[in-house]
Design a protein around this motif. Sequence first.
Motif, short mmCIF file in Angstrom:
data_model
loop_
_atom_site.label_atom_id
_atom_site.label_comp_id
_atom_site.label_asym_id
_atom_site.label_seq_id
_atom_site.Cartn_x
_atom_site.Cartn_y
_atom_site.Cartn_z
N CYS A 110 0.82 -1.20 0.00
CA CYS A 110 0.00 0.00 0.00
C CYS A 110 0.86 1.25 0.00
N VAL A 111 1.85 1.28 0.87
CA VAL A 111 2.68 2.46 1.04
C VAL A 111 4.15 2.04 1.01
N ILE A 112 5.02 2.94 0.62
CA ILE A 112 6.46 2.68 0.70
C ILE A 112 6.85 2.71 2.17
N GLU A 113 7.13 1.55 2.74
CA GLU A 113 7.48 1.47 4.15
C GLU A 113 8.97 1.78 4.36
N SER A 114 9.77 1.38 3.40
CA SER A 114 11.20 1.67 3.38
C SER A 114 11.70 1.32 2.00
N GLU A 115 12.87 1.83 1.65
CA GLU A 115 13.43 1.49 0.33
C GLU A 115 13.68 -0.01 0.24
N ALA A 116 14.24 -0.59 1.28
CA ALA A 116 14.57 -2.02 1.25
C ALA A 116 13.32 -2.87 1.08
N HIS A 117 12.25 -2.53 1.79
CA HIS A 117 11.03 -3.32 1.69
C HIS A 117 10.39 -3.18 0.32
N ALA A 153 3.00 1.51 -5.30
CA ALA A 153 3.17 1.87 -3.89
C ALA A 153 3.00 3.38 -3.77
N SER A 154 2.52 3.82 -2.60
CA SER A 154 2.26 5.25 -2.40
C SER A 154 3.40 5.90 -1.63
N TYR A 155 3.75 7.11 -2.04
CA TYR A 155 4.76 7.88 -1.31
C TYR A 155 4.14 8.66 -0.16
N ASP A 156 2.81 8.86 -0.24
CA ASP A 156 2.10 9.57 0.84
C ASP A 156 0.65 9.12 0.85
N LYS A 157 0.21 8.55 1.97
CA LYS A 157 -1.19 8.17 2.13
C LYS A 157 -1.89 9.29 2.91
N LEU A 173 -4.82 10.36 12.60
CA LEU A 173 -3.77 11.34 12.43
C LEU A 173 -2.39 10.74 12.70
N ASN A 174 -2.36 9.70 13.52
CA ASN A 174 -1.10 9.07 13.91
C ASN A 174 -0.66 7.95 12.97
N SER A 175 -1.46 7.66 11.94
CA SER A 175 -1.12 6.57 11.03
C SER A 175 0.08 6.93 10.15
N PHE A 176 0.85 5.92 9.81
CA PHE A 176 2.02 6.10 8.94
C PHE A 176 1.57 6.52 7.55
N ARG A 177 2.23 7.54 6.98
CA ARG A 177 1.81 8.06 5.68
C ARG A 177 2.79 7.77 4.56
N GLY A 178 4.04 7.49 4.87
CA GLY A 178 5.01 7.24 3.81
C GLY A 178 6.19 8.18 3.89
N PRO A 179 7.14 8.04 2.96
CA PRO A 179 8.38 8.81 3.03
C PRO A 179 8.28 10.22 2.46
N GLY A 180 7.16 10.57 1.85
CA GLY A 180 7.05 11.88 1.23
C GLY A 180 7.41 11.84 -0.25
N MET A 181 7.11 12.92 -0.96
CA MET A 181 7.24 12.91 -2.41
C MET A 181 8.68 12.79 -2.90
N ARG A 189 12.29 9.05 -5.63
CA ARG A 189 13.59 8.42 -5.83
C ARG A 189 13.48 6.90 -5.76
N ILE A 190 12.75 6.41 -4.78
CA ILE A 190 12.60 4.96 -4.60
C ILE A 190 11.82 4.35 -5.75
N LEU A 191 10.75 4.99 -6.17
CA LEU A 191 9.93 4.46 -7.26
C LEU A 191 10.73 4.41 -8.57
N ARG A 192 11.51 5.45 -8.83
CA ARG A 192 12.32 5.45 -10.05
C ARG A 192 13.39 4.37 -9.99
N LYS A 193 13.97 4.14 -8.80
CA LYS A 193 14.97 3.08 -8.65
C LYS A 193 14.35 1.71 -8.92
N ILE A 194 13.12 1.51 -8.44
CA ILE A 194 12.42 0.25 -8.68
C ILE A 194 12.19 0.05 -10.18
#
Length: 284
Positions: free
Chosen positions: A27-34, A57-61, A67-75, A80-85
Motif C-alpha cells: 500500500c505504502v512505501i514502508e522503506s526502500e529495502a522493503h 506503492a504510495s509515497y504519501d497516504k 492522524l497518527n497513522s504512517f503516511r510514507g516517506p514523502g514525495m 527516488r525509490i519508485l524510479r529506482k524500482i
Amino acid sequence: MKKHQQEFEVGNVHVGSGELFLIAGPCVIESEAHAMRMAEAVSAITRDLHLSYIFKASYDKANRTSLNSFRGPGMKEGARILRKIAETHRVPVLTDIHEPEHAEPIAEAVDVLQIPAFLCRQTDLLVAAAKTGRAINVKKGQFVAPWDMRHAVDKIRESGNDRVFLTERGSSFGYNNLVVDMRSLAIMRKLAPVVFDATHSVQLPSAGSSDNGRPQQSGGQPEFIPVLSRAAVGAGIDGIFMEVHDNPAAAKSDGANALPLSKLKETLQQLLAIHRAVTTASIK
C-alpha cells in the motif's frame, strides 16, 4: 465527434488490448529495502507466469483513518525509490496523488498517476494529472455510480490525455462495509479500460482495531480476495489490482485487506486460467 483511444501502452504493458495485466505492491512505501524486496518478488512471479506487471506503492497516504497513522516517506524520497524500482526491475511504476501541485513533480518518476477514489470528482486534480501526459488510473469513488465515471474520463480526455483507465474498488454499503456490483465492470468498460481492485474491495473502512471505541484503522476480509478476483476476471476486465505484502500483520497501511505474498502466485494462476477460458470462448 473525436474517437478516443481505448488501447495504449504503459511501458511494456498493453492496456485495453485483451491481455490481462497486474498492478501490485505494498500500500505504502514502508522503506526502500522493503519496496525493493516486494518489487523483486512480485516481478519474479509475474515473469514466471508471463503476466504483464505494474508496480504500485504510495509515497504519501493522505487519507489515513488516524492522524497518527504512517503516511510514507514523502514525495521527494518516494519519487527516488519508485524510479529506482522502475530502473532496477524494468517495470512501470504507479503511485497515487492527492494534490494538483504534486502531479508534475512525481510524474517525472512514475509511469502512471492514480487518482484516489475519494478524489475522483476533483477537477483540478484530474486536469493536473492529465496534463503530465502520464497514463491515469482513476479509482471509482465508493459513492459514485459506474456510469457517472464518464465525467472523470471526459475531464482527462478533454485535457488532452487519452491514456486513462478506471478501477472498481467497491461501493459503500451501509456503515463500515463495501460491496462489489459486478455490473459496474461492464458499464465502465464502455468508457475506458477497466481494472478490478481486489484488495480494497474487501476492505471494511474504519472498522479495524479501536482505542476506547474509536476506530484507528480499517479492517478487511482478505479471504474473499480470490473469490472476487475470479468473478471480475470472468466478467472480462483488463487488469487486476492487488495490494500485496510479505507480512500483512506488520504492514504499516492496509494490512487487514492485503493479499499475503505467499498466496499471490496461486491466485494469479487461477486468474490466468479463467482469463484464457473467457478469451477462448469469446473467440469462438
